[in-house]
Structure formats: structure tokens, C-alpha cells
Design a protein around this motif. Structure first.
Motif, PDB file in Angstrom:
ATOM      1  N   LYS A   1      25.856 -22.147 -39.004  1.00 48.28           N
ATOM      2  CA  LYS A   1      26.747 -22.312 -37.466  1.00 48.28           C
ATOM      3  C   LYS A   1      27.093 -24.068 -38.445  1.00 48.28           C
ATOM      4  CE  LYS A   1      22.801 -21.323 -35.081  1.00 48.28           C
ATOM      5  NZ  LYS A   1      21.697 -22.337 -34.177  1.00 48.28           N
TER       6      LYS A   1
ATOM      7  N   LYS B   1      33.458 -26.395 -32.998  1.00 49.72           N
ATOM      8  CA  LYS B   1      31.735 -25.306 -33.081  1.00 49.72           C
ATOM      9  C   LYS B   1      32.283 -24.066 -32.951  1.00 49.72           C
ATOM     10  CE  LYS B   1      27.541 -24.088 -31.695  1.00 49.72           C
ATOM     11  NZ  LYS B   1      25.903 -24.635 -30.463  1.00 49.72           N
TER      12      LYS B   1
ATOM     13  N   ILE C   1      30.310 -20.381 -34.447  1.00 50.67           N
ATOM     14  CA  ILE C   1      28.603 -19.290 -35.162  1.00 50.67           C
ATOM     15  C   ILE C   1      29.076 -18.332 -35.970  1.00 50.67           C
ATOM     16  CG2 ILE C   1      25.877 -18.685 -34.769  1.00 50.67           C
ATOM     17  CD1 ILE C   1      26.591 -20.603 -32.524  1.00 50.67           C
TER      18      ILE C   1
ATOM     19  N   LYS D   1      22.199 -16.881 -39.541  1.00 55.83           N
ATOM     20  CA  LYS D   1      23.645 -17.434 -38.900  1.00 55.83           C
ATOM     21  C   LYS D   1      24.020 -18.089 -39.587  1.00 55.83           C
ATOM     22  CE  LYS D   1      24.576 -14.041 -35.541  1.00 55.83           C
ATOM     23  NZ  LYS D   1      25.319 -13.299 -35.677  1.00 55.83           N
TER      24      LYS D   1
ATOM     25  N   GLY E   1      18.516 -22.105 -31.745  1.00 52.99           N
ATOM     26  CA  GLY E   1      19.389 -21.037 -30.899  1.00 52.99           C
ATOM     27  C   GLY E   1      18.734 -20.550 -28.835  1.00 52.99           C
TER      28      GLY E   1
ATOM     29  N   ASN F   1      22.860 -28.518 -30.228  1.00 55.08           N
ATOM     30  CA  ASN F   1      24.247 -28.608 -31.424  1.00 55.08           C
ATOM     31  C   ASN F   1      23.434 -30.324 -32.379  1.00 55.08           C
ATOM     32  OD1 ASN F   1      25.948 -27.020 -30.842  1.00 55.08           O
ATOM     33  ND2 ASN F   1      26.873 -28.989 -28.898  1.00 55.08           N
TER      34      ASN F   1
END
Length: 246
Positions: free
Chosen positions: A13, A25, A27, A11, A209, A227
């Protein structure tokens, strides 16, 4: 405003920062990057800087495209970090692990720090109170453990993380959940206990994650923050700017 971009294994981010404050934020998958970044800049038109790190080889086309939006800083092994790297093979140390270690140093000054990143792989990185990066460990993450049992056996099913109700599984599925989840929890607890035994007071940061899933089930006192890598990117950028201006 600053846009922090973490290009991971599966992913991308992204977070928007105003100084040290995380404003927003996101993703998304790699194939969504242009659509998502366009939308972010329309929503946050004050962004003037971008900082990026990648676990793999940097995508030159992506870097050139991002530079059309704002000034771009790419964090790599040649960047300035707030620690001395004592890894025996520094050219093989992942940039993501270096960014996390920098964030630990800047967030917990004058402490021994252990950063545990529970993602595709689980990485352990130790930086002592003198800001020396010592090293750590790498092991398979939750999903890799489930996938490997399914892919390398004839009959075991592909399962997804689920907290077992008991240590002793009385079905194949329950036994697999117990082995994967409890096995990783015991591993993490073991590493934490070993570092505490050797170094005494250690600030432990859990991120990645699967951080939230694992955090509530760990016995040791930890600082859990999913984060943390994005925040570390932001802090490292601010640290770099400060060093350059001094």
C-alpha cells in the motif's frame, strides 16, 4: 512531497502526502512494485522523500531500488517512536503494530488508545494516556477464518465475507457466515468493552482491509480509517524530522 510505503503480508500500500494531506493512494501486488512506483513518480514528480515499513524482513533489493528515486527512511524497531515500549518481548513486536501505535499517540494526544487492525490477522494494540505501549492481542482475520474451516475440514466450502441475514444459519453456508462474521464482531466488541471497563475513556481506532466492512456493524463508538497505517507512517516521519531538528 512524501511517498509512504507499507509492505504488508499480501499487498503493498502506497500513499502520496503533502505535509499531513493525503494526495493519492495505491494498492498493488508485490510483483507489480517497479511498474507501479515508476508510474507514481511520473505522476507526482515533486516527491523528494520516501518512508517505508514492512511486516516482514526488508527486501534489500527493493530498498536500494527505491533510493534511486528519493531519500529513503526505513522505519524499524530501532527508529524513534513517541511512546515507551513495555512489551515483554519487544524484539517480536511487529513494526506495523508499532507504526499504528505511533499514529494513535500522535493523532490522539493525552488519551488512552486502542488500535484494532483488521487485516490478514486482527491485531489489538493498547497505548495508555501516559504514552506507554502496554500490549494487546492477535487473532485470525476474516479470510483466515474462512480459509481455515475449508482447509482443515473434509467438506466445508471456501466462502468469502458476507454479512449473515440471521444469527441462526439454516444452511451450512449461512452457518459459516454467522460463525465467522458474528464471531469476529463479538470478539471486537468484547475487547473494546473490556478496555473501556478497565480504563474508562478510550479512543478506539479501527483500520485495515476489513475496517469498512466491520465498522458499520459495531455498536461502540470508533474512529474507522482504512488509511490509518499510511497516515501513521507519514506522521511518524514528520515527528522524527521534528525531533532531529530540535
Amino acid at each position: 512531497m512524501l511517498l509512504a510505503v507499507d509492505v504488508g503480508n499480501t499487498k503493498i500500500k502506497v500513499a502520496v502526502f503533502e505535509e499531513y494531506a493525503l494526495i493519492d493512494k495505491f494498492i498493488f501486488d508485490r510483483d507489480e512494485v517497479e511498474k507501479k512506483i515508476n508510474k507514481i513518480f511520473k505522476t507526482h514528480c515533486e516527491i523528494s522523500q520516501i518512508v517505508l515499513s514492512s511486516v516482514g524482513k526488508e527486501d534489500e533489493d527493493l530498498l536500494l531500488w527505491l533510493q534511486t528515486y528519493a531519500d529513503l527512511t526505513v522505519i524499524n524497531r530501532m527508529s524513534r517512536f513517541p511512546f515507551e515500549n513495555h512489551y515483554a518481548s519487544p524484539d517480536t513486536l511487529g513494526v506495523d503494530r508499532m507504526v499504528l501505535s505511533a499514529g494513535a499517540v500522535l493523532s490522539f494526544p493525552d488519551k488512552n488508545r486502542l488500535v484494532i487492525d483488521a487485516g490478514t490477522c486482527v491485531t489489538y494494540d493498547f497505548i495508555d494516556r501516559s504514552n506507554s505501549y502496554i500490549g494487546g492481542a492477535i487473532s485470525p482475520g476474516l479470510r483466515l477464518r474462512y480459509e481455515s474451516m475449508h482447509n482443515f475440514t473434509a467438506k466445508l466450502p471456501l466462502l468469502y465475507p458476507e454479512m449473515p441475514s440471521d444469527y441462526t444459519g439454516n444452511t451450512t453456508n449461512k452457518a459459516m457466515h454467522s460463525g465467522v462474521i458474528n464471531g469476529l464482531l463479538y470478539e471486537i466488541e468484547g475487547f473494546m468493552s473490556r478496555y473501556i471497563e478497565q480504563y474508562g475513556d478510550v479512543s478506539i481506532i479501527l483500520t485495515g482491509g476489513d475496517a469498512e466492512f466491520l465498522a458499520k456493524r459495531l455498536k461502540n463508538t470508533i474512529f474507522a480509517n482504512s488509511n490509518f497505517l499510511l497516515e501513521s507512517l507519514n506522521k511518524l516521519y514528520l515527528y522524527t524530522i521534528k525531533i532531529e531538528n530540535d
